[in-house]
Enzyme design. Sequence first.
Site, short mmCIF file in Angstrom:
data_model
loop_
_atom_site.label_atom_id
_atom_site.label_comp_id
_atom_site.label_asym_id
_atom_site.label_seq_id
_atom_site.Cartn_x
_atom_site.Cartn_y
_atom_site.Cartn_z
CG PHE A 1 -1.98 -0.99 1.25
CD1 PHE A 1 -3.29 -0.61 1.06
CD2 PHE A 1 -1.70 -2.34 1.46
CE1 PHE A 1 -4.32 -1.55 1.07
CE2 PHE A 1 -2.71 -3.29 1.47
CZ PHE A 1 -4.02 -2.88 1.28
CB CYS A 2 2.47 3.16 -2.00
SG CYS A 2 3.20 1.52 -2.08
#
Length: 329
Positions: free
Chosen positions: A76-77
């Site tokens: 996730f970013c």
Amino acid sequence: MGKKIKEIQDATNYLRNFTSFILDGKLYRFLDKDLAYLVYTLPSPYKEEIIGLSKATDIPLGEILFFNIFYEIVAFCTSIVAEDESGKLFHARNMDFGLFMGWDEKNNTWMLSEILRTLAINIDFRRNGQTVYKSVTYAGFVGAFTGIKPGVLTLTVNQRFATDGGYVGIIEWILGNRKEKWSTFLTRDVLETATSFEQAKDMLANNNVTAPVYYILGGAKSGEGVVITRSLTKCLDQMSLNPTNNTWFVLQTNYDNWEPPLVIDDRRTPGEACMNKMGREAVSFKGIYNVLSTKPVLNKLTVYTTLMQVNSGKVETFIRSCPDPCFPW
């Protein structure tokens, strides 16, 4: 990398124990018996690097390969490319990792995220004593999530959730379809070989990849910023900077920009609100760091924040934690 051998061993041990609990040890028996040989099908220099890591850490070859596959498909970013009033470009990202991989009740955080904080490193890739590019990565991982080629480009990769997900591409690769590039190997190839923003954009948009991703690319000139939305086989969308039309930043999380983000994981809306409140006049390392420090953009999964400025070649990386109260993701 040698200074991080224990930390790499800790990470692979944790993954082994966690997946063994779920799969009764079958996954790692498969890795050790059947998957290790696939390392030899990888292109250079990735093949040699994974083999070298296995030897240096005394971790079985199949487990080191799984360690790298795992990073390829689970992240996730939040990534941002922003242009200040003078036309100078800044590129920054939060790397969020470790969702549903065990909760540490004592420290109130994700256990894998804690381990990965000890593995984050900056690497300076040199040829003939000169920097070719710089990368921020995890020790033991041979791909690239975050990188800068000074004076030319900046690049980050965000995971994209899609029905033809990374597992599909990886399974196809295991079964023998190896036309695709690993998405983070392509990132390194771009950092290594691209000599312009346009060449990098073409490489990222038109090579088949093993996982659906977002490539967030910045150049060295005004307007050179784009989010490239990828399926395994094609480019689906390009969301670009357009300062003359007041689009002075692009911000990408893990959801297609033409669709609303998941209600329980909306980092886009507060991130964009913070960027607009900051304003173009305040674009800087400090300003964007403050945006990436705003909850839930900063959350319990956030391992590190990296800030890059292409013209100076400056890179700053900060290991992060999110004090309570804090969103779990």
